[in-house]
Design an enzyme around this catalytic site. Structure first.
Site, PDB file in Angstrom:
ATOM      1  N   THR C 191       0.826  -1.200   0.000  1.00 45.36           N
ATOM      2  CA  THR C 191       0.000   0.000   0.000  1.00 45.36           C
ATOM      3  C   THR C 191       0.861   1.251   0.000  1.00 45.36           C
ATOM      4  O   THR C 191       1.778   1.376   0.807  1.00 45.36           O
ATOM      5  CB  THR C 191      -0.887  -0.021   1.264  1.00 45.36           C
ATOM      6  OG1 THR C 191      -1.657  -1.215   1.240  1.00 45.36           O
ATOM      7  CG2 THR C 191      -1.793   1.183   1.313  1.00 45.36           C
ATOM      8  N   GLU C 257      -1.896  -0.014  -4.684  1.00 44.84           N
ATOM      9  CA  GLU C 257      -0.951  -1.004  -4.198  1.00 44.84           C
ATOM     10  C   GLU C 257       0.006  -1.343  -5.333  1.00 44.84           C
ATOM     11  O   GLU C 257      -0.306  -1.119  -6.500  1.00 44.84           O
ATOM     12  CB  GLU C 257      -1.652  -2.276  -3.710  1.00 44.84           C
ATOM     13  CG  GLU C 257      -2.155  -2.191  -2.291  1.00 44.84           C
ATOM     14  CD  GLU C 257      -3.545  -1.596  -2.198  1.00 44.84           C
ATOM     15  OE1 GLU C 257      -4.237  -1.541  -3.246  1.00 44.84           O
ATOM     16  OE2 GLU C 257      -3.957  -1.175  -1.105  1.00 44.84           O
ATOM     17  N   HIS C 292      -2.516  -3.188  13.151  1.00 44.42           N
ATOM     18  CA  HIS C 292      -3.076  -2.869  11.848  1.00 44.42           C
ATOM     19  C   HIS C 292      -4.540  -3.328  11.749  1.00 44.42           C
ATOM     20  O   HIS C 292      -5.343  -2.695  11.072  1.00 44.42           O
ATOM     21  CB  HIS C 292      -2.224  -3.501  10.749  1.00 44.42           C
ATOM     22  CG  HIS C 292      -2.354  -2.825   9.422  1.00 44.42           C
ATOM     23  ND1 HIS C 292      -2.395  -1.454   9.289  1.00 44.42           N
ATOM     24  CD2 HIS C 292      -2.471  -3.318   8.162  1.00 44.42           C
ATOM     25  CE1 HIS C 292      -2.531  -1.135   8.013  1.00 44.42           C
ATOM     26  NE2 HIS C 292      -2.595  -2.256   7.310  1.00 44.42           N
ATOM     27  N   CYS C 299     -10.216   3.501   9.509  1.00 43.90           N
ATOM     28  CA  CYS C 299     -10.273   3.963   8.118  1.00 43.90           C
ATOM     29  C   CYS C 299     -11.526   3.485   7.382  1.00 43.90           C
ATOM     30  O   CYS C 299     -12.215   4.278   6.735  1.00 43.90           O
ATOM     31  CB  CYS C 299      -9.017   3.543   7.364  1.00 43.90           C
ATOM     32  SG  CYS C 299      -8.756   1.763   7.251  1.00 43.90           S
ATOM     33  N   GLU C 447      -9.815  -5.139   0.091  1.00 44.29           N
ATOM     34  CA  GLU C 447      -8.777  -4.862   1.074  1.00 44.29           C
ATOM     35  C   GLU C 447      -9.312  -5.076   2.497  1.00 44.29           C
ATOM     36  O   GLU C 447      -8.568  -5.450   3.407  1.00 44.29           O
ATOM     37  CB  GLU C 447      -8.300  -3.419   0.900  1.00 44.29           C
ATOM     38  CG  GLU C 447      -6.999  -3.098   1.556  1.00 44.29           C
ATOM     39  CD  GLU C 447      -6.723  -1.609   1.481  1.00 44.29           C
ATOM     40  OE1 GLU C 447      -7.025  -0.909   2.460  1.00 44.29           O
ATOM     41  OE2 GLU C 447      -6.229  -1.139   0.439  1.00 44.29           O
TER      42      GLU C 447
END
Lengths: 482, 482, 482, 482
Positions: C191, C257, C292, C299, C447
């Site tokens: 990414t 990506e 993560h 997000c 994703e």
């Protein structure tokens, strides 16, 4: 004497003298009656938790009124840390009892009235908050349990309170006297009603200008003249009457709800916390709802822990715990369980102070938490049944294990993985039955749907709290329309 | 006398004289024992349906052996129309009883043995099929009920039959005599075991070459020496013992399962339908599984009809039937219910003939049907509880309605929309409780998961039947790789 | 100069000089190339947020190393408050860009290496932590972006790294020199790779004793010799090449990506942060994964906000915003969106300090958060498509609106509720298309499944972190087995 | 000449001369235009299937009008077997094309008009049926394709047709002449519009007494004066313009929809099949909806087959096909896919004759089928993405594989399990991208939601067809209330 012991609670309850009926029978002592005893014992664990060294820090705190140590179940939360601790305490209680332990609705109602009486006073120049604080001090000092009484029978639900043919379908003031008020009506499915010391009564919905009689909040002792309790039934409740009682699954604990009738009950003025301020009923209901909807991300998650544990243990007893699909399902159960818990914690983390200084949880996240609770336990229960197997509903009585003629058959053919393990396996299966199809399911499933308001109530609140404006603004900007 | 009446069935069962234990008590008459009576009555409806004019065409047909009229529950299906009619009959039975009516496992087992004995004979030059046809003729002519006995206790499930420490954990031949065989072991959760005339025993899984002793299929009468039945418990089963019995919810019917022990039972040769042909055990199991998995798209859908009806009626009684979310949820319940039914019908439509001439359902669609049945009733039940409301688990006993002291309170505050409607509303709520948390839930939920094999069994079969090769070929062509 | 401006970032990137290929073409300037520009602009917003007065407090903080103000995207979190702020900042970025803005993987990797280098040093007496702190200082002071490079190609996934036929399928050390190491291999779906200043490379899985060559972590500049970037395709990516570009839906931003190839790249010693400590690879991966996986509850929730906003706005434009089912679906979308966010916040709230002093999130809740993210956006997207209508995939180009011959037709028949509103409505529909079926869906859906590890990775971690022991103990006590 | 060949169809279409715009450009030849060609080729497969020996029996049948062999896509179904064959043919077409092949809406519309014109005549003493039969004969004899044109723009959806400010938001009769009528309006998302010979126009909803102008059904050739087609966009549509075109995923086929404008189009009387009978519009819509909703349980299931096949193949290419979770997910995909198919078949099995003699499917099951289709493909797509991996949205162009500078890198690092398998793997991944995020997703996902009516339309119909009365009666009897 702010911290009562478990035994003091039980002794006090035996002598309370309130008017209780269980399946058509007047009951003198709810502590020893086999149907109500498990609920009493579950409630008693809230005292026990405050006494045991490992849980004391979680179950007790300091009164913001007196500075004395109190049970956290009587505490007014004054920070997000307090809100978080409450959720954690409720989960611990769920793990201890695998039941509804009944004391959180009262706690949430105390916090609601603390905040809302303050706000009513500001708007209406009334004096409810001081009255309520005096009452709260009494609760904290006596380590007493108030049962929150909110849900009215509602009659025809397509009609508002004032439109009902039978106006008593919503509890209301029928007389105003110099020294107090007289109320009439009933409250349905009141958790812990028959084993609480006090009844804390609040409206069940937003009210219109012409519904002032229904805008009433107050407290009366469980022994107040005119108050009658009719205990509700639960699935498999009468297994509690069987000798041995092993087939009940959860051998110690249970929950209970009751119909509480108020047949022209007098409430002295100092115990009246709202009377006629119909404009504030909606606020009160929403504040309580938010607190209580977040609570479900504690207690039911604790019950879920027990169900997951029982399922994992029975998988071992059957020799299937290494199977990929069993491990996947157990992980899924944990996933769903923690999802509810996580959102509850987040609602606490994002809590904010009310005008009174007491904190309330983030209402959007609290509603999101509860809407998940109306769904995910059903999936967890389904997975538990999947792993436990069909014996959940085909297994003979545990008593049959010792039967002269068939005991050996039962022991041999329900042994599972290990010879001699039939007792463990059968007990675990009964516990899973209890939580997914028995008295525990009343709490873990049905109450998860309806307690603190039905799914549609949460949907409506989420829609209202969603704050679509800024979201739309983001979208308009990004698509080039603004 | 191929068509027995309901009363003939009941009278015969009273005098049967098999060895039954219910909760540690030896029971002489399963017809009048309050715990087993509902299951007996549900089974009896399979005779009643054949007698009533409106359902006669559905419940009866013509024996392909004798040309005589027989109950469809004893019929060998000889076309897709037959397969479809079976599904429709099962749905009708579900609507009549809201219970497991217990006769379909035997029916599916008859069809399985008819097909598979033929195939064993072809491969092993045995004579099972003729024996079985003779037996079948007896069943059809006597209008008898055979209970299918398949599931073994399985002991440590990570081990195969021959690997178990206690070799009896799978039923097996322990002696071979000139005139027959002696078997030992047990079969678990046998549906309708205590109220059937015959036991039809088959293996529970595919077997290895060295597990010939377990490859045994046979029939014995319920009264065979060495056979013992231990009745299983169900949620809220003891409500059936209460006077009035209204709180049981389903006032007439129920299901039952039992542990059936075979303690060195002799089986005469003519009743042995497989003995040692371990290579055919897998085929037998899969054939039965396909038939029986499709059945669930009949019976459970009928129970779902009742649950949907009860929910719609209670919504009316509460004045919420016009609410958009209630209508949406009722439509969703219907949607899920018909999804199961549709796939079952499709499995019949795509049925194919076996070598014996008997038809079997499409195994892929039958497995898909059943996998849906392991999931969707839980969602339907959740929606029913959502609409019914919290009173499902907090409502006093129906007996309380007539109580001298609290009866008026109960009538007043559970009236719902209409004064005087409390009886109707409370009965409906108890019926929903029965199906979602009571004895009916044993059948509607848990048995939906495990009956005819657990979800994982369906997943494995779907994976095996999926026919991925042609699907991959399509993909390779379309992406340009071929 | 710790705080770079958006324009400084863009200018710097233009001159960076790294080796980038986009669809078979070598690209000099990724800022102005129409395919990569949206990703560059999304990343640039992380600088912009730090500059704007309303968001400055959220996007900046104080370096624990230097005490200087830094971008929060370069901050080592030192408390649960820091962890919470990160989640909130990521949600804000999602709302701003409706895209993957690509800077959080680097942030999470910085925090991971800070903690894990400390732990490696303690176990192996190495000096990685000091090296890493020096590197981190450089990142903070230059306000630089490191792209986290984790996922290897993996070759045959049923084999471990050392078992692969082509040993380069996992990146590895091919030469050890006095002044550093030489590495070979590739990292997939990196990414923000083509618009970052640095590459921060770590292993992708736990490693065995004999896989020391694969246990390597290091940093190189994007311009390092031997490094090549091959940009990945996304759905509808070439709409960005169209003049007007309105049909791209999200008119400013996107994600990207790339395949990053390391063809014998030299890494000087001071930039090596792990080399051979295969026992610590698992810890490193899990620490990064937890950080993560929690990030996704920030997000993607922000992107969800935009999607919900666009859907609500389009519902208005079509005159259906008052319909009960539309309101219900919007509330459901909010519900699902906040569920993900709530669990992420909870993982931060329950964060704990590592030995290094840096905090890490609660790993169980972080995995639960991510597992929800692998599912719920698909449901949100489905509901968005449901409300938006079929025009999502049948609508003419926005360019057609101005076409001489058909423009009037398009304007008239796509006006929706209001004459003249066709532009707004069509743009909103294109934005929804972008997020659910276009370049945005690459980020919002695919994703969400695979970023930070696939669902199965979360399932395994949840199973491992579930702590079943105490749960089983609760169950055993309550069923009376202990 | 009832059976046209694929090439005859293509040749005829090239010369058709209708007025088509694609992205702002007037297009002469839709066969060779790269954007529309895949849709043309998909439609052409309906001719090809009728010609190939393996599929001829499925794709052709005998006209009930002429006794001549015809394409099944022009057949009026006259039995449940016909209804079943249609579903099977559609599944086969889905497997061949992995696209919307566009010919079934016309087929369903022919069957609808055949039945409903008969019914209109009976009620209104009109002569539509004979006209329609004459038209149908023409279609069958010419093997022509009529595109069904149903959905109107609808303007403000909270208003009915007659209430719209712009009355053209629903197509209507603007002039009645002696020899015919003139119509004005538009139809949205018309499947196969630009590559059909005829347009078959029907109302989109039930109409009120005062909305007679909107109650109009008719046919015009695609070349009729005043008719304009504006082609709709789809995700990734412009990949079709790339040389090589491999990145499009599905290298041959695609679907298409268009806006069809009727700008005062004259329809001669003999082609008018309803004009003013507003009371019959609802019946027409429901009849079409039932036919078409069942169709989705054919075509989308066929596309699902391809997606499952591609996913299984890519799992092998990556070496994960033996993993338990992958096998479980593939079985789940099959399960969901067959669930849709099973319900569609059941709707055919339970089909019934209309007054005209033509059969219609069971409307309840058809709606249940479609409601599942609005949900399950999203879950199948999610699982496909789960197994395919993140490369779905991060993989370089297939063209990069042959690039001088980076080709070797791409081949090496996307090889998967086998060296040299990168081409196969990358193509499969692109096909999955096509179906779940590209042009195929327009059909497989969005059209699955909205084609044949949105989910809410199915919910409403299911609620209406649910037949709650008998269900309530069962419940009342079983709870003892009756």
């Amino acid at each position: 004497m702010p911290l009562k012991t478990r035994d003091e609670y039980l002794d006090g309850l035996r002598r309370l003298g309130h008017r209780v009926f269980i399946q058509g029978e007047a009951v003198e002592d709810v502590v020893d009656h086999p149907v109500s005893r498990p609920a009493v014992l579950a409630m008693a664990e809230t005292y026990q938790g405050a006494a045991e060294s490992e849980t004391k820090a979680l179950f007790t705190t300091t009164s913001h009124l007196t500075g004395a140590p109190i049970n956290r179940f009587a505490h007014i939360q004054h920070g997000t840390g307090d809100l978080v601790q409450k959720i954690l305490m409720l989960r611990e209680m769920g793990r201890r009892t695998a039941s509804c332990f009944q004391r959180c609705a009262g706690l949430d109602c105390l916090n609601t009235l603390y905040a809302v009486t303050f706000e009513i006073d500001r708007r209406h120049a009334t004096e409810y908050h001081a009255r309520f604080v005096a009452y709260l001090r009494q609760i904290q000092e006596g380590d007493l349990i108030p049962a929150a009484c909110m849900t009215d029978p509602k009659g025809d639900r397509s009609l508002s309170p004032a439109e009902q043919r039978d106006r008593d379908q919503y509890l209301r003031v029928v007389e105003r006297r110099a020294d107090g008020i007289v109320v009439r009506g009933a409250k349905l499915h009141i958790t812990g009603a028959i084993n609480s010391h006090e009844l804390l009564v609040v409206p069940t919905r937003a009210l219109r200008e012409d519904e002032k009689d229904y805008a009433v909040a107050f407290a009366v002792p469980a022994t107040a003249r005119g108050v009658t309790f009719v205990h509700g039934r639960q699935p498999s409740d009468t297994r509690r009457l069987e000798s041995g009682r092993a087939d009940v699954g959860n051998v110690y604990f249970g929950g209970c709800e009751a119909l509480v009738v108020f047949d022209d009950v007098f409430v002295p003025e100092k115990r009246v916390f709202m009377c006629g301020e119909s404009d504030m009923a909606g606020r009160l209901v929403e504040c309580f709802a938010a607190h209580h909807r977040a609570s479900y991300g504690g207690c039911k998650v604790g019950v879920g822990d027990v169900l997951i544990g029982a399922t994992a243990a029975v998988a071992e007893a059957q020799g299937i715990d290494k199977a990929a699909h069993v491990r996947d399902k157990l992980a899924e159960m944990v996933h769903l369980n923690e999802t509810m818990h996580g959102v509850a914690l987040a609602s606490a983390l994002k809590g904010t102070p009310t005008a009174s200084g007491a904190y309330e949880v983030d209402p959007l996240l609290a509603n999101v938490c509860k809407l998940n609770v109306t769904r995910l336990p059903f999936e967890i229960a389904r997975l538990a049944q999947d792993i436990a197997g069909g014996i959940l509903v085909t297994m003979p009585s545990l008593a049959d294990r010792d039967h002269r003629q068939v005991g050996e058959y039962v022991k041999k053919y329900f042994a599972g993985k290990d010879d001699g393990a039939s007792d463990l396996r059968m007990r675990l299966v009964r516990l899973i039955e209890n939580i997914t199809l028995g008295p525990g399911a009343a709490s873990y499933l049905t109450e998860s749907v309806h307690g603190a308001g039905s799914p549609q109530a949460q949907k409506i609140m989420i829609g209202r709290l969603a704050d679509l404006g800024p979201k739309k603004a983001c979208a308009l900007r990004l698509c080039g329309a603004r």
